[in-house]
Design a protein around this motif. Structure first.
Motif, PDB file in Angstrom:
ATOM      1  N   GLY A 118      38.584  55.267  34.065  1.00  0.00           N
ATOM      2  CA  GLY A 118      38.053  56.062  35.157  1.00  0.00           C
ATOM      3  C   GLY A 118      36.638  55.638  35.505  1.00  0.00           C
ATOM      4  N   ILE A 119      35.696  56.553  35.320  1.00  0.00           N
ATOM      5  CA  ILE A 119      34.306  56.299  35.705  1.00  0.00           C
ATOM      6  C   ILE A 119      33.724  55.074  35.004  1.00  0.00           C
ATOM      7  CG2 ILE A 119      33.470  57.950  33.976  1.00  0.00           C
ATOM      8  CD1 ILE A 119      31.092  58.496  35.810  1.00  0.00           C
ATOM      9  N   SER A 120      34.100  54.836  33.742  1.00  0.00           N
ATOM     10  CA  SER A 120      33.530  53.702  33.004  1.00  0.00           C
ATOM     11  C   SER A 120      34.032  52.354  33.530  1.00  0.00           C
ATOM     12  CB  SER A 120      33.856  53.820  31.510  1.00  0.00           C
ATOM     13  OG  SER A 120      35.235  53.624  31.272  1.00  0.00           O
ATOM     14  N   HIS A 121      35.042  52.394  34.396  1.00  0.00           N
ATOM     15  CA  HIS A 121      35.578  51.165  34.978  1.00  0.00           C
ATOM     16  C   HIS A 121      35.282  51.102  36.484  1.00  0.00           C
ATOM     17  CE1 HIS A 121      37.676  51.064  31.176  1.00  0.00           C
ATOM     18  NE2 HIS A 121      38.225  49.901  31.462  1.00  0.00           N
ATOM     19  N   SER A 122      34.207  51.728  36.891  1.00  0.00           N
ATOM     20  CA  SER A 122      33.870  51.786  38.313  1.00  0.00           C
ATOM     21  C   SER A 122      32.646  50.940  38.638  1.00  0.00           C
ATOM     22  CB  SER A 122      33.607  53.237  38.728  1.00  0.00           C
ATOM     23  OG  SER A 122      32.426  53.733  38.097  1.00  0.00           O
ATOM     24  N   ILE A 123      32.546  50.565  39.898  1.00  0.00           N
ATOM     25  CA  ILE A 123      31.360  49.836  40.371  1.00  0.00           C
ATOM     26  C   ILE A 123      30.121  50.702  40.177  1.00  0.00           C
ATOM     27  CG2 ILE A 123      30.271  48.811  42.395  1.00  0.00           C
ATOM     28  CD1 ILE A 123      33.086  48.219  43.464  1.00  0.00           C
ATOM     29  N   PHE A 124      30.267  52.001  40.426  1.00  0.00           N
ATOM     30  CA  PHE A 124      29.149  52.939  40.262  1.00  0.00           C
ATOM     31  C   PHE A 124      28.589  52.878  38.849  1.00  0.00           C
ATOM     32  CE2 PHE A 124      27.845  57.169  38.804  1.00  0.00           C
ATOM     33  CZ  PHE A 124      26.814  57.456  39.694  1.00  0.00           C
ATOM     34  N   PHE A 125      29.473  52.906  37.861  1.00  0.00           N
ATOM     35  CA  PHE A 125      29.063  52.870  36.456  1.00  0.00           C
ATOM     36  C   PHE A 125      28.306  51.579  36.153  1.00  0.00           C
ATOM     37  CE2 PHE A 125      29.978  51.709  32.006  1.00  0.00           C
ATOM     38  CZ  PHE A 125      29.576  52.854  31.342  1.00  0.00           C
ATOM     39  N   CYS A 126      28.805  50.461  36.654  1.00  0.00           N
ATOM     40  CA  CYS A 126      28.163  49.168  36.401  1.00  0.00           C
ATOM     41  C   CYS A 126      26.768  49.109  37.014  1.00  0.00           C
ATOM     42  CB  CYS A 126      29.020  48.041  36.968  1.00  0.00           C
ATOM     43  SG  CYS A 126      30.676  47.936  36.252  1.00  0.00           S
ATOM     44  N   ILE A 127      26.640  49.641  38.229  1.00  0.00           N
ATOM     45  CA  ILE A 127      25.344  49.622  38.919  1.00  0.00           C
ATOM     46  C   ILE A 127      24.320  50.479  38.189  1.00  0.00           C
ATOM     47  CG2 ILE A 127      24.161  50.356  41.036  1.00  0.00           C
ATOM     48  CD1 ILE A 127      26.679  49.515  42.570  1.00  0.00           C
ATOM     49  N   ILE A 128      24.765  51.614  37.666  1.00  0.00           N
ATOM     50  CA  ILE A 128      23.842  52.529  36.976  1.00  0.00           C
ATOM     51  C   ILE A 128      23.491  52.023  35.584  1.00  0.00           C
ATOM     52  CG2 ILE A 128      23.593  54.858  36.009  1.00  0.00           C
ATOM     53  CD1 ILE A 128      23.354  54.717  39.053  1.00  0.00           C
ATOM     54  N   LEU A 129      24.485  51.546  34.836  1.00  0.00           N
ATOM     55  CA  LEU A 129      24.255  51.195  33.436  1.00  0.00           C
ATOM     56  C   LEU A 129      23.567  49.841  33.257  1.00  0.00           C
ATOM     57  CD1 LEU A 129      24.698  52.206  30.553  1.00  0.00           C
ATOM     58  CD2 LEU A 129      26.867  50.962  30.522  1.00  0.00           C
ATOM     59  N   ALA A 130      23.849  48.884  34.130  1.00  0.00           N
ATOM     60  CA  ALA A 130      23.305  47.529  33.959  1.00  0.00           C
ATOM     61  C   ALA A 130      21.780  47.503  33.849  1.00  0.00           C
ATOM     62  CB  ALA A 130      23.796  46.622  35.083  1.00  0.00           C
ATOM     63  N   SER A 173      28.907  41.183  33.063  1.00  0.00           N
ATOM     64  CA  SER A 173      29.843  41.439  31.958  1.00  0.00           C
ATOM     65  C   SER A 173      30.522  42.793  32.093  1.00  0.00           C
ATOM     66  CB  SER A 173      29.113  41.338  30.614  1.00  0.00           C
ATOM     67  OG  SER A 173      28.069  42.282  30.515  1.00  0.00           O
ATOM     68  N   LEU A 174      29.842  43.759  32.696  1.00  0.00           N
ATOM     69  CA  LEU A 174      30.445  45.075  32.912  1.00  0.00           C
ATOM     70  C   LEU A 174      31.466  45.041  34.048  1.00  0.00           C
ATOM     71  CD1 LEU A 174      27.267  47.337  32.622  1.00  0.00           C
ATOM     72  CD2 LEU A 174      29.231  47.416  31.082  1.00  0.00           C
ATOM     73  N   ILE A 175      31.115  44.420  35.167  1.00  0.00           N
ATOM     74  CA  ILE A 175      31.977  44.487  36.353  1.00  0.00           C
ATOM     75  C   ILE A 175      33.223  43.628  36.212  1.00  0.00           C
ATOM     76  CG2 ILE A 175      30.896  42.577  37.617  1.00  0.00           C
ATOM     77  CD1 ILE A 175      32.144  45.935  39.097  1.00  0.00           C
ATOM     78  N   THR A 176      33.135  42.519  35.461  1.00  0.00           N
ATOM     79  CA  THR A 176      34.323  41.683  35.305  1.00  0.00           C
ATOM     80  C   THR A 176      35.396  42.365  34.457  1.00  0.00           C
ATOM     81  OG1 THR A 176      33.150  40.520  33.520  1.00  0.00           O
ATOM     82  CG2 THR A 176      33.216  39.452  35.679  1.00  0.00           C
ATOM     83  N   HIS A 177      34.986  43.320  33.623  1.00  0.00           N
ATOM     84  CA  HIS A 177      35.959  44.062  32.804  1.00  0.00           C
ATOM     85  C   HIS A 177      36.946  44.843  33.685  1.00  0.00           C
ATOM     86  CE1 HIS A 177      36.926  46.531  29.038  1.00  0.00           C
ATOM     87  NE2 HIS A 177      37.605  47.110  30.021  1.00  0.00           N
ATOM     88  N   PRO A 178      36.478  45.739  34.560  1.00  0.00           N
ATOM     89  CA  PRO A 178      37.446  46.465  35.396  1.00  0.00           C
ATOM     90  C   PRO A 178      38.136  45.582  36.432  1.00  0.00           C
ATOM     91  CG  PRO A 178      35.201  47.032  36.021  1.00  0.00           C
ATOM     92  CD  PRO A 178      35.106  46.260  34.747  1.00  0.00           C
ATOM     93  N   LEU A 179      37.479  44.511  36.867  1.00  0.00           N
ATOM     94  CA  LEU A 179      38.138  43.606  37.800  1.00  0.00           C
ATOM     95  C   LEU A 179      39.363  42.969  37.156  1.00  0.00           C
ATOM     96  CD1 LEU A 179      35.118  41.827  39.544  1.00  0.00           C
ATOM     97  CD2 LEU A 179      36.679  43.503  40.547  1.00  0.00           C
ATOM     98  N   LEU A 180      39.236  42.563  35.892  1.00  0.00           N
ATOM     99  CA  LEU A 180      40.382  42.011  35.170  1.00  0.00           C
ATOM    100  C   LEU A 180      41.434  43.089  34.934  1.00  0.00           C
ATOM    101  CD1 LEU A 180      41.840  39.783  33.655  1.00  0.00           C
ATOM    102  CD2 LEU A 180      40.427  40.286  31.649  1.00  0.00           C
ATOM    103  N   ASP A 181      41.013  44.282  34.537  1.00  0.00           N
ATOM    104  CA  ASP A 181      41.962  45.373  34.292  1.00  0.00           C
ATOM    105  C   ASP A 181      42.734  45.759  35.550  1.00  0.00           C
ATOM    106  OD1 ASP A 181      41.575  45.668  31.604  1.00  0.00           O
ATOM    107  OD2 ASP A 181      40.182  47.339  31.745  1.00  0.00           O
TER     108      ASP A 181
END
Length: 333
Positions: free
Chosen positions: A58-70, A98-106
């Motif tokens: 869910g949220i941990s696999h979102s663009i929003f999460f990557c932008i905030i956490l990076a 490294s964060l964004i490629t995870h949900p993109l692959l999933d």
């Protein structure tokens, strides 16, 4: 995808971002970034079954999460690695990639991701199984080779680039294979005069030669397999929807949530006096006695005006038998 694959992907993009400047630490921090989104599974330990399913990817696999956490991770590692004197921006770039490629692959798997959270849109291309050796092993070999090359060397860069390129080409090729399998199954349905409203295809475990398919008809779901080595007509196994028999249960919120999670690919059936919700997206698992069961099934317990949902434990499986069945089906009918 599985944890090993996400670690390898994260390490490779970490190397691409900062390998020249910090060497093997780029692999380490990239691997950490590639692992973080899947930590959402621990949230399931503190909530009910349905909520845990909704939270996963869910949220941990979102663009929003990557932008905030990076940038937060970038600033933290900048403080830890202050001797590198890189500033927080390069570290932020490494962690974002490294964060964004995870949900993109999933997103290429059957479960998919909520990449656009908070919008309730799940992206699932259904073109690769969560464990695929042809994707992971060549990529892993290249990543290990990078470890033994000197920082900044051309050979190191070539190994990492080759791993990223060959894995990406394979991933994109799964979309073509999926289309070919879809067209074959569609043609087979037309040849057999079967009327349907939609088809959902996905690869069988560990390969992209054998494909599973769900077909939606008026009264039933049909399930079949198609291998690119098949020479005979496909056989379709029928599963009645039985919507009228289970309509009483559909008024419950938890059941409605399960229906939404399954994207309407579900059967609610009564066995031995108990009701079960079967998610059809992940297919059937064969037993040695010739029967089969759905990979994801949930026991529905009606209690005090509510429905309690308990995932049916996966029965002990004979790995050798399952691999033999898979292999026999891969090589054709």
């Amino acid at each position: 995808m599985d944890s090993l694959t996400q670690i390898v992907l994260g390490a490779a993009v970490g190397e691409a971002a900062l390998g020249k400047k910090i060497g093997n630490k780029a692999l380490l921090y990239g691997a950490i970034g590639g692992t973080i989104p899947d930590l959402d599974v621990f949230l399931g330990l503190f909530t009910d079954t349905v909520t845990a399913i909704e939270l996963h990817r869910g949220i941990s696999h979102s663009i929003f999460f990557c932008i905030i956490l990076a940038p937060l991770l970038g600033w933290l590692v900048h403080k830890i690695e202050r001797k590198k004197n890189l500033g927080w921006q390069p570290w932020t770039k490494l962690f974002f990639l490294s964060l964004i490629t995870h949900p993109l692959l999933d997103a290429f798997t059957t479960w998919g991701t909520q990449l656009l959270w908070p919008f309730n849109i799940k992206i699932a291309f259904n073109s690769i199984f969560v464990i695929d050796p042809l994707y992971t092993l060549p990529f892993l070999f290249c990543c290990i080779a990078v470890l033994f090359c000197s920082r900044g060397s051309k050979l190191r860069m070539r190994f990492n680039r080759f791993g990223l390129i060959i894995s990406t080409i394979y991933l994109l090729s799964t979309l073509i294979l999926k289309l070919l399998a879809y067209k074959k199954i569609e043609k087979e349905l037309d040849n057999q005069g079967i009327k349907y409203s939609s088809i959902s295809t996905r690869p069988a475990p560990f390969n992209t030669i054998l494909w599973n398919a769900n077909i939606d008809t008026k009264e039933n779901y049909l399930i079949t397999d198609y291998s690119f080595f098949d020479t005979k007509p496909l056989k379709f196994k029928k599963f009645p929807k039985n919507r009228e028999k289970s309509s009483r249960l559909m008024k419950y919120l938890n059941v409605q949530r399960l229906i939404a999670i399954s994207n309407d690919w579900y059967i609610i059936e009564k066995k031995g006096g108990n009701w079960y919700f079967n998610d059809l997206r992940f297919g059937l698992i064969p037993r040695e006695d010739g029967t089969s069961f759905f990979a994801f099934s949930y026991h529905l317990i009606e209690k005090e005006g509510k429905i309690q949902v308990i995932e049916v434990p996966k029965t002990k499986r004979e790995a050798q038998f399952l691999m033999q069945q898979l292999w026999h089906r891969v090589i054709g009918n």
